[in-house]
Design an enzyme around this catalytic site. Structure first.
Site, short mmCIF file in Angstrom:
data_model
loop_
_atom_site.label_atom_id
_atom_site.label_comp_id
_atom_site.label_asym_id
_atom_site.label_seq_id
_atom_site.Cartn_x
_atom_site.Cartn_y
_atom_site.Cartn_z
CB CYS A 82 -17.22 5.73 -28.53
SG CYS A 82 -16.72 5.81 -30.17
N GLY B 233 0.92 -1.77 0.40
CA GLY B 233 0.28 0.10 0.16
C GLY B 233 1.17 1.25 -0.18
N PRO C 23 4.22 -4.92 -1.76
CG PRO C 23 6.32 -4.21 -1.45
CD PRO C 23 6.30 -6.06 -0.60
C1 PLP Z 1 -2.98 -4.55 -3.97
C2 PLP Z 1 -2.87 -5.26 -2.37
C3 PLP Z 1 -1.53 -5.49 -2.34
C4 PLP Z 1 -1.07 -4.29 -3.42
O1 PLP Z 1 -0.80 -3.20 -2.64
P1 PLP Z 1 0.15 -2.16 -3.07
O2 PLP Z 1 -0.81 -0.43 -3.21
O3 PLP Z 1 0.24 -2.39 -5.22
O4 PLP Z 1 1.16 -2.33 -2.53
C5 PLP Z 1 -1.07 -6.49 -0.86
N1 PLP Z 1 -1.52 -6.70 -0.27
C6 PLP Z 1 -3.17 -7.00 -0.67
C7 PLP Z 1 -3.73 -8.02 0.30
C8 PLP Z 1 -4.23 -6.31 -1.94
O5 PLP Z 1 -5.54 -6.49 -2.18
#
Ligand code: PLP
Length: 421
Positions: free
Chosen positions: A346, A239, A276
């Site tokens: 479109c 995240g 990540p």
């Molecule tokens: C999408 C997701 C991630 C990765 O998130 P990023 O923002 O791309 O780092 C990690 N763990 C889970 C469970 C996710 O759904």
């Protein structure tokens, strides 16, 4: 930092002029830099160095086999959210013991395939899922290693479509019910609890929500241990955000994030897993496109380009900003003018930017969307029967197409017409 820089007045990808690749491959296309990809992966390894840890790349961000193979060679684990992603991880040479399986809707077929092929753990998100995995494991005579994803109910302060850690989201179980759910999991013979999982959202540009969530997970670790559970792993999700606007955004670095992890859970003696995605892939890729027309509207000029929302949906879906730069470096002092930058699809939603200041451009000029490596190619569709655009990888002075553009015939011939039509 990335390896897409101007040199001698034109944009390079590492040591290759992007325009040279465009001439060979045709636009639009995605272009990745190997050096940027590995650099960002290594930042996470360094951020947790000295701690027992695994970096499980969340491959939903970008899952071309070439990219996965590079990361697998770097020693990456993978976070997968479907049977297809699990198969990709295995095909890239990632051993089962480095693959974690996330997602709210795993099917029994997917569970079975992962148990057969080897899996580090399932991150379970609900009680019905727990029951099914237990059944599948028992029917195979194996025990499935699991964590349970808890929803720490913190506000990630990010776009609503990518926030996952509030109690109203579909993800995980409320942290307030964790003791009860862990007790139930412990009673199921096909499951073995190995830890706790969480992920509060994507594109977080502030460390405070992480800190709050990790603190809650640390408290829960002690509570669950006191209840007799063997909590040896903490999956702290992904995240961490990236700077989409280069000039004025400075999101925290992986090292800062690692510091928060050390401070909040370091004392627990757990193996830490992180997932990540965006920060590893995002700045490693650009989308290259050509201006088809410049159209003067009432009070505004439209830059109509050959990339569209089906190729890069982030602006339409998340109101995302991407810096868009010309491949030819503008001369110093060039006066910029506002354009609405749109694709040929479109839909009014096929708008990448409104009133974006750009140097004057004309038909035939090439532009690049920066930070398009994550949630770009993987979210593409063939809407308007526009074939999926190619992906290209640069490494130093060499480049290769890592997914070719299908021909119209290839696209059409995937469909079958029943005899009785
Ligand atoms: C999408 C997701 C991630 C990765 O998130 P990023 O923002 O791309 O780092 C990690 N763990 C889970 C469970 C996710 O759904």
């Amino acid at each position: 930092m990335d390896h897409f820089l101007y040199r001698d007045g034109q944009l390079f990808a590492e040591d290759v002029p992007v325009a040279e690749i465009a001439a060979q491959v045709g636009t639009p296309f995605y272009l990745y830099s190997r050096a940027t990809l590995t650099r960002h992966f290594r930042l996470f390894q360094e951020a947790l160095s000295g701690m027992d840890h695994v970096v499980c790349y969340a491959m939903k961000a970008a899952s071309n086999q070439a990219l996965l193979t590079i990361l697998a060679k770097e020693g990456a684990g993978m976070d997968v959210v479907s049977g297809g992603e699990y198969a990709r991880a295995k095909a890239a040479g990632v051993p089962g013991e480095r693959i974690v399986f996330s997602g709210v809707g795993k099917t029994w077929e997917e569970m079975r395939a992962a148990l057969e092929g080897g899996i580090r753990q399932f991150n379970l998100e609900s009680e019905p899922e727990m029951e099914v995995l237990n059944q599948v494991a028992l029917s195979m005579g194996v025990v499935a290693p699991v964590t349970i994803r808890v929803n720490p109910d913190v506000d990630a302060k990010t776009h609503a479509k990518i926030a996952t850690g509030k109690s109203e989201n579909k993800f995980g179980i409320p942290i307030s019910r964790a003791r009860e759910v862990y007790a139930h999991a412990a009673s199921l013979k096909g499951l073995k609890i190995v830890g706790i999982d969480m992920h509060i959202g994507s594109q977080l540009t502030d460390l405070e929500p992480f800190r709050l969530a990790y603190r809650k997970v640390a408290e829960l670790t002690e509570t669950l241990r006191a209840d007799g559970h063997d909590i040896t792993r903490l999956d702290l999700g992904g995240g961490l955000g990236i700077p989409y606007v280069r000039s004025n955004e400075a999101p925290p670095l992986p090292l800062d994030w690692g510091q928060v992890i050390r401070e909040e859970v370091g004392h627990l003696g757990c193996e830490v897993e992180i997932e990540p995605g965006r920060l590893i892939a995002g700045n490693s890729g650009i989308l290259v496109s050509e201006v088809i027309f410049v159209k003067s509207g009432e009070g505004r000029d439209f830059l109509i380009i050959d990339a569209a929302m089906n190729d890069l949906i982030r602006p339409a879906m998340y109101e995302a900003h991407h810096d868009i730069v010309p491949l030819k470096e503008p001369a110093p002092g060039t006066e910029e003018q506002p354009y609405d930058i749109v694709g040929p699809v479109c839909e009014s939603g096929d708008t990448f930017a409104k009133q974006r200041l750009m140097p004057p451009l004309e038909a035939g000029d090439l532009v690049a969307f920066r930070s398009a490596g994550a949630y770009g190619a993987v979210m593409a569709s063939e809407y308007n029967s526009r074939p999926l655009i190619p992906e290209v990888l640069v490494d130093g002075d060499q480049f290769a197409v890592i997914r070719p553009r299908p021909s119209f015939d290839e696209m059409i011939n995937r469909d079958t017409i029943p005899e009785w039509v």
